[in-house]
Scaffold this motif. Sequence first.
Motif, PDB file in Angstrom:
ATOM      1  N   GLN A 190      56.569  42.247  38.790  1.00  0.00           N
ATOM      2  CA  GLN A 190      55.414  42.570  37.951  1.00  0.00           C
ATOM      3  C   GLN A 190      54.197  41.733  38.336  1.00  0.00           C
ATOM      4  O   GLN A 190      53.061  42.228  38.345  1.00  0.00           O
ATOM      5  CB  GLN A 190      55.770  42.338  36.482  1.00  0.00           C
ATOM      6  N   LYS A 191      54.432  40.497  38.700  1.00  0.00           N
ATOM      7  CA  LYS A 191      53.342  39.619  39.123  1.00  0.00           C
ATOM      8  C   LYS A 191      52.693  40.144  40.401  1.00  0.00           C
ATOM      9  O   LYS A 191      51.452  40.183  40.523  1.00  0.00           O
ATOM     10  CB  LYS A 191      53.889  38.203  39.352  1.00  0.00           C
ATOM     11  N   LEU A 217      42.007  42.541  34.340  1.00  0.00           N
ATOM     12  CA  LEU A 217      43.226  42.223  35.084  1.00  0.00           C
ATOM     13  C   LEU A 217      43.499  40.719  35.098  1.00  0.00           C
ATOM     14  O   LEU A 217      44.648  40.279  35.088  1.00  0.00           O
ATOM     15  CB  LEU A 217      43.099  42.740  36.523  1.00  0.00           C
ATOM     16  N   SER A 218      42.423  39.934  35.101  1.00  0.00           N
ATOM     17  CA  SER A 218      42.572  38.471  35.046  1.00  0.00           C
ATOM     18  C   SER A 218      43.233  38.046  33.724  1.00  0.00           C
ATOM     19  O   SER A 218      44.134  37.198  33.705  1.00  0.00           O
ATOM     20  CB  SER A 218      41.219  37.786  35.195  1.00  0.00           C
ATOM     21  N   HIS A 267      50.647  37.481  31.490  1.00  0.00           N
ATOM     22  CA  HIS A 267      51.931  37.610  32.187  1.00  0.00           C
ATOM     23  C   HIS A 267      52.513  36.232  32.511  1.00  0.00           C
ATOM     24  O   HIS A 267      53.724  36.008  32.378  1.00  0.00           O
ATOM     25  CB  HIS A 267      51.741  38.420  33.468  1.00  0.00           C
ATOM     26  N   GLN A 268      51.648  35.306  32.929  1.00  0.00           N
ATOM     27  CA  GLN A 268      52.112  33.952  33.237  1.00  0.00           C
ATOM     28  C   GLN A 268      52.718  33.274  32.009  1.00  0.00           C
ATOM     29  O   GLN A 268      53.692  32.518  32.121  1.00  0.00           O
ATOM     30  CB  GLN A 268      50.954  33.108  33.779  1.00  0.00           C
TER      31      GLN A 268
END
Length: 368
Positions: free
Chosen positions: A91-92, A125-126, A132-133
């Motif tokens: 995913q990353k 997206l950032s 996500h992180q």
Amino acid sequence: MPCPPDFVAATAVVALGAIIGACCAIKPKTFNDWVVVPNVWGGNIGVPSKLKTPAMNAALRPMDRLVGKARGEYETALRAFESEKTVYAVQKEAIEFEMKNAAKAKLNPKKNSFGSNGSMSLEDLSEKFKAHQEQAPQEPRARRYRTNDVTIEKLGELLQHNERGMLVLRDELVGLLASWDREGREGERAFFLEAWNGNNSFETDRISRGTILIPNLCVSIFGGIQPDKLTIYLEQAANALANDGMLQRFQVLVYPDDEPWEYRDRVPNKEARNRVCEIFEKLAGFDPVAWGAIPASEFVKFPHFRFNEEAQELFIEWSTDLHQKISKEDQPLMAQHPAKFAKLFPSLALIFHLVDMATSATYGPITK
């Protein structure tokens, strides 16, 4: 086995204290903030062939079961983590690919129309990447109950993730004590001296290992000792210029009379064994507050129990008698040993109280 029951009892008490460790404490006095964590040190004294080790191993079987269970849970969690880590990495990469395309479109909007037709902007997206992180899977940590041979650096890492503390188990205890007296090992001795208290945080900074913060430096120690080797060590301690009270911290130390040998071949008491295993399992995961402990606070970092009124009177009487006797003792080594009982009495009281609650489900303050 034809061996003194003292060997089994001492081992079991120290093992229970190690399992409880820094998950809760006792405040022995009514008003002040003196807190005692119930980790205790001890050993079995006897000549070779007196079955010190087999008795110790028998008493540690309930802990063996906990060790096996924790290992199984860790291996299961580790397999799940490896799967989650793979999904996270894929995913990353996908988000990073989208970010690269969005960045290209932003730098050259005429040549690349990416970002239009509903595609996410680079800024969005950032934020998606940051979110996500934050969801990165955490590597599981094994619950550890004991270790046999360990450096203080590795023990510090283990304690960092095992805040209750751990048991250091040695078949030959004097060898461990003597190793701390060697030149260059002074840091290890100081580490264990502080670990006996069981209620302080500890921070180490090393170039190779970085910073390790131990929330509770809490260690229990147990092992076997031969009387002649103990005598030699005692003589050295008595004549040492810097007697720091290390040996005096071994308070659950038993040297029982010999048990007459007889041939034995008996069926184990399975009911008693199962009851003991159940006690160990309950104390390995109980909630002190649910069992009647006063919650931790800004000033007392552990959930803690107190004596009830009758038990408090008994403690005051015992403490007064003890310190009056100590004040009359001329031999420093003999005076220093019972002086450490100020921690032993409340530690044993808390251990036995928790065992009672584990078997009776009657919760509250420590009784007489």
